[in-house]
Design an enzyme around this catalytic site. Structure first.
Site, short mmCIF file in Angstrom:
data_model
loop_
_atom_site.label_atom_id
_atom_site.label_comp_id
_atom_site.label_asym_id
_atom_site.label_seq_id
_atom_site.Cartn_x
_atom_site.Cartn_y
_atom_site.Cartn_z
N SER A 413 0.83 -1.20 0.00
CA SER A 413 0.00 0.00 0.00
C SER A 413 0.85 1.25 0.00
CB SER A 413 -0.85 0.07 1.27
OG SER A 413 -1.87 -0.85 1.22
N HIS A 434 -2.87 -3.97 -6.29
CA HIS A 434 -3.25 -3.47 -4.97
C HIS A 434 -4.75 -3.66 -4.72
CE1 HIS A 434 -3.93 0.00 -2.02
NE2 HIS A 434 -3.25 -0.91 -1.37
P1 NAI Z 1 -0.84 -9.05 7.95
O1 NAI Z 1 0.09 -8.65 9.02
O2 NAI Z 1 -2.25 -9.35 8.28
O3 NAI Z 1 -0.26 -10.32 7.20
C1 NAI Z 1 1.06 -10.46 6.80
C2 NAI Z 1 1.37 -11.95 6.77
O4 NAI Z 1 2.60 -12.13 6.07
C3 NAI Z 1 1.55 -12.58 8.14
O5 NAI Z 1 0.70 -13.70 8.25
C4 NAI Z 1 3.00 -13.00 8.16
O6 NAI Z 1 3.24 -14.20 8.88
C5 NAI Z 1 3.32 -13.18 6.71
N1 NAI Z 1 4.75 -13.04 6.36
C6 NAI Z 1 5.60 -12.07 6.74
N2 NAI Z 1 6.80 -12.27 6.19
C7 NAI Z 1 6.70 -13.39 5.44
C8 NAI Z 1 7.61 -14.12 4.63
N3 NAI Z 1 8.87 -13.70 4.45
N4 NAI Z 1 7.17 -15.22 4.02
C9 NAI Z 1 5.90 -15.65 4.16
N5 NAI Z 1 5.01 -14.98 4.91
C10 NAI Z 1 5.40 -13.88 5.55
O7 NAI Z 1 -0.73 -7.88 6.85
P2 NAI Z 1 -1.83 -7.36 5.82
O8 NAI Z 1 -2.66 -6.33 6.44
O9 NAI Z 1 -2.47 -8.52 5.16
O10 NAI Z 1 -0.91 -6.61 4.75
C11 NAI Z 1 -0.10 -7.30 3.84
C12 NAI Z 1 0.28 -6.38 2.70
O11 NAI Z 1 -0.89 -5.90 2.07
C13 NAI Z 1 1.05 -5.14 3.09
O12 NAI Z 1 2.00 -4.88 2.09
C14 NAI Z 1 0.02 -4.05 3.14
O13 NAI Z 1 0.55 -2.78 2.83
C15 NAI Z 1 -0.91 -4.47 2.03
N6 NAI Z 1 -2.29 -4.02 2.12
C16 NAI Z 1 -2.97 -4.04 3.31
C17 NAI Z 1 -4.29 -3.63 3.36
C18 NAI Z 1 -5.07 -3.71 4.62
O14 NAI Z 1 -6.16 -3.12 4.69
N7 NAI Z 1 -4.61 -4.39 5.63
C19 NAI Z 1 -4.97 -3.13 2.15
C20 NAI Z 1 -4.19 -3.22 0.95
C21 NAI Z 1 -2.89 -3.62 0.96
#
Ligand code: NAI
Length: 639
Positions: A413, A434
């Site tokens: 994001s 995205h």
């Molecule tokens: P989250 O914290 O819920 O999930 C991230 C997941 O990635 C965790 O389960 C973690 O264990 C896993 N992870 C971390 N490093 C890893 C690796 N090296 N290999 C495999 N798994 C790994 O985060 P969320 O909110 O889902 O965000 C993820 C991405 O999406 C970010 O880049 C964020 O900017 C983007 N995003 C988030 C939105 C939101 O509303 N939360 C909306 C649009 C984009």
């Protein structure tokens, strides 16, 4: 005839096959409707044992009226003439003495459904693509070709109003259950089933007694109740069409032409309402966004690998599986993948409403903690923590293992795509895809082209987005892209109002009255106040950042996810108390102003290609009040 073919079979049945010349779908423009008159003339001269309507198109039955033609109408008289044309010919069809049947396979929308309703029988072919609907209300218009008259007679007023006031799709099985279709049959027997039913002499299904009363003496009571329901979702000032549908059904026998011109529910009033023009505009936006998915030639992704099974990655993976992709889902441990699998199972049940299909979807979603799917995947989507170094390391590794043709995408994001891309041997392979939260509900996906992204890769990304039935919006790699960059200053303004002492309820009420799906304070609570602060710092900055929100974050009150933010949450619902203070209209103007200015600036900076696309993106990405035709259209047309 150019568009219809008539075939008389050995049983004396005439098959009227619509295959609109020079088009991929059947729409009901002037020529097609005039030829339908010829079809009926021919049947008058030489009456068949039965008349069956079917489509000659793979794509579906009939997509509805020709909306292009609709946009060329420049006076209420012409709009009336168009309604009259359909109303008359469908009345003529409904009155013929031989039995008639519509064999519906694939989409059957608007005027197509009204044609089917004018037939004595309807068969819905049991296929995933079969959908019947009267979506006129979504364009700010009414089902004026007999839909408002016949649908309530056939399925009863409750179900009919539900369809007409929401525009929702009905699948084949449901159509049969509710009586909209007489039969629901598999494709291989559809023609035989049609033949048998049209010759059966079976009398059309009767409405139960109560439903008849509701469609007769109790009409105005039913209409009043429905009007109260509609009023909760849409004000008559912003959306006149649902109110017109209710009035036309309850007081004018479903005949749009019978409403006196000076009534606010008349065709003339609807025609001159800016809402109608704007909603038609929004319809064409959708078509334009879909078009971005058609530029990638033969690219046909089947296997998606998602890395990160958190809030976003988990839901992205589930959505892709729901839309028919094979999906491998990777995270650091199986335990982290499990919650995503459980959410997916619920989504499949809810969306597919069929145990077997839900099972198949779940079979397509494969937990993959070791990341083996990377080697086979056509599309790889990264959705791990928002951390530049972690993403760089991940992509450097993925690039070594992925197929050379695989699409490499990040869901980031706030990071600059170009900064992630330098970790790759071939930075041109990286693109941003995205998604918005919640994935299953938000139709838009931003396709982000970084400084190094190859144009072909961006086109493939858009094609993939279409393939999973979302709307791709091409944007440049600028902070917040389009959607977050317009939302941030708007939410910031709302949080400043809080600092000035206004209540969250007052602020949210102002924007709900403006037509937003959710107020900005509740939105901040939903996104998470910690996230809102971080996004605000990045995208708005400045010295006068809102204070109250910082206090809440410090106190661990992060919004909905922690049970309390600006509101307290009980069972996931914000507990609001009253509303008062500043006049909502003025306040709404103050709150929306930074959003409008941001949208204007982003077009000037080329983050999004033109004003139309900005309007489309903001409507489909934030739910921005559709009756306005989008922020820039609103800015321009506001008095
Ligand atoms: P989250 O914290 O819920 O999930 C991230 C997941 O990635 C965790 O389960 C973690 O264990 C896993 N992870 C971390 N490093 C890893 C690796 N090296 N290999 C495999 N798994 C790994 O985060 P969320 O909110 O889902 O965000 C993820 C991405 O999406 C970010 O880049 C964020 O900017 C983007 N995003 C988030 C939105 C939101 O509303 N939360 C909306 C649009 C984009």
């Amino acid at each position: 005839m150019k568009h219809w073919t008539l075939q008389r079979d050995a049983d004396g049945i005439t098959w009227a096959i619509l295959d609109k010349a020079g088009a991929s779908t059947n729409t009901l423009g002037a020529e097609v409707m005039a030829e339908l008159g010829q079809v009926l003339d021919e049947c008058d001269r030489n009456p068949p044992k039965g008349l069956i309507f079917k489509s000659g198109k793979e794509a579906g039955f009939i997509a509805g009226a020709d909306i292009e033609e609709f946009t060329t109408l420049d006076s209420p008289e012409k709009a009336r003439a168009l309604v009259q044309r359909g109303w008359d010919i469908y009345n003529r069809l409904a009155a013929v003495r031989y039995p008639t049947l519509a064999l519906v396979r694939g989409h059957c929308m608007g005027g197509g459904t009204e044609l089917a309703l004018a037939c004595r029988y309807r068969i819905a072919v049991d296929e995933p693509g079969t959908k019947l609907a009267l979506p006129e209300v979504m364009l700010g218009i009414v089902p004026g070709w007999g839909g408002m008259l016949r649908l309530p007679q056939i399925v009863g007023p409750a179900a009919a109003l539900d369809m007409m006031l929401t525009g929702k799709n009905i699948d084949a099985k449901r159509a049969k259950r509710m009586g909209l279709a007489d039969e629901c049959v598999p494709p291989r027997v559809m023609e035989n089933a049609a033949r048998m039913l049209v010759l059966s002499g079976q009398s059309p299904r009767e409405l139960p007694f109560m439903q008849k009363l509701m469609n007769g003496p109790l009409k105005s009571m039913v209409a009043n109740k429905a009007r109260d329901q509609v009023a909760k979702r849409a004000s008559p000032r912003h959306y006149p069409a649902p109110y017109a549908i209710l009035d036309m059904w309850a007081n004018y026998g479903g005949n749009a032409l019978a409403v006196p011109v000076d009534k606010p529910t008349s065709l003339d009033s609807i025609f001159v309402s800016p809402t109608t023009k704007n909603l038609v505009r929004v319809f064409f936006f959708q078509e334009r966004l879909k078009g971005f998915g058609k530029e990638a030639g033969s690219f046909a992704p089947r296997h998606v690998h998602v890395i990160g099974a958190g809030v976003m990655g988990g839901d992205i993976a589930a959505w892709c599986a729901l839309r028919g992709m094979t999906v491998t889902l990777q995270d650091q441990t199986v335990e982290r993948i499990a919650p995503a699998m459980a959410r997916a199972a619920k989504l499949f049940e809810k969306k597919l409403r069929d145990k077997k299909l839900a099972r198949f979807a779940l079979d397509r979603l494969i937990p993959d903690p070791a990341g083996d799917g990377v080697r086979q995947a056509d599309v790889i989507i990264e959705a791990i923590f928002e951390n530049l170094e972690a993403k760089r390391a991940l992509f450097a590794d993925i690039e070594r293992r992925a197929k050379p043709s695989a699409l490499l995408a990040s869901n980031t994001s706030s990071l600059k795509l170009a900064d992630i891309a330098t970790a790759l041997q071939q930075p041109q392979r990286l693109v941003g895809i995205h998604f918005f939260n919640p994935v299953a509900m938000m139709p838009l996906v931003e396709v982000v082209a970084g400084a190094t992204t190859s144009p072909d890769v961006a086109k493939q990304a858009a094609a993939f987005v279409r393939k999973i039935d979302k709307l791709p919006l091409p944007v440049k790699d600028a902070p917040g892209f389009l959607v977050n960059a317009v939302l941030a200053p708007y939410m910031n303004e709302a949080l400043r109002c809080i600092d000035e002492g206004m209540s969250p309820e007052t602020i949210d009420a102002a924007m709900l009255a403006f037509g937003m799906p959710m107020g900005p304070v509740e939105l901040a609570d939903t996104v998470g106040l910690d996230v809102a602060v971080a996004v605000g710092e990045q995208l708005v900055g400045g010295n006068d950042a809102p204070k109250k929100v910082l206090e809440l974050v410090k106190a661990g009150k992060l919004g909905k996810k922690s049970g309390e933010g600006f509101y307290r949450y009980v069972d996931g619902k914000a507990q609001k108390v009253g509303a008062g203070g500043t006049a909502p209209e003025e306040l709404a103007q103050r709150l929306v102003a930074p959003l409008l200015q941001a949208a204007k600036r982003l077009v000037e900076q080329g983050v999004v290609a033109d004003a139309e696309l900005a309007d489309a993106g903001v409507i489909f990405g934030t739910g921005f009040a559709p009756y306005t035709g989008g922020p820039l259209n609103y800015l321009q047309s506001r008095p």
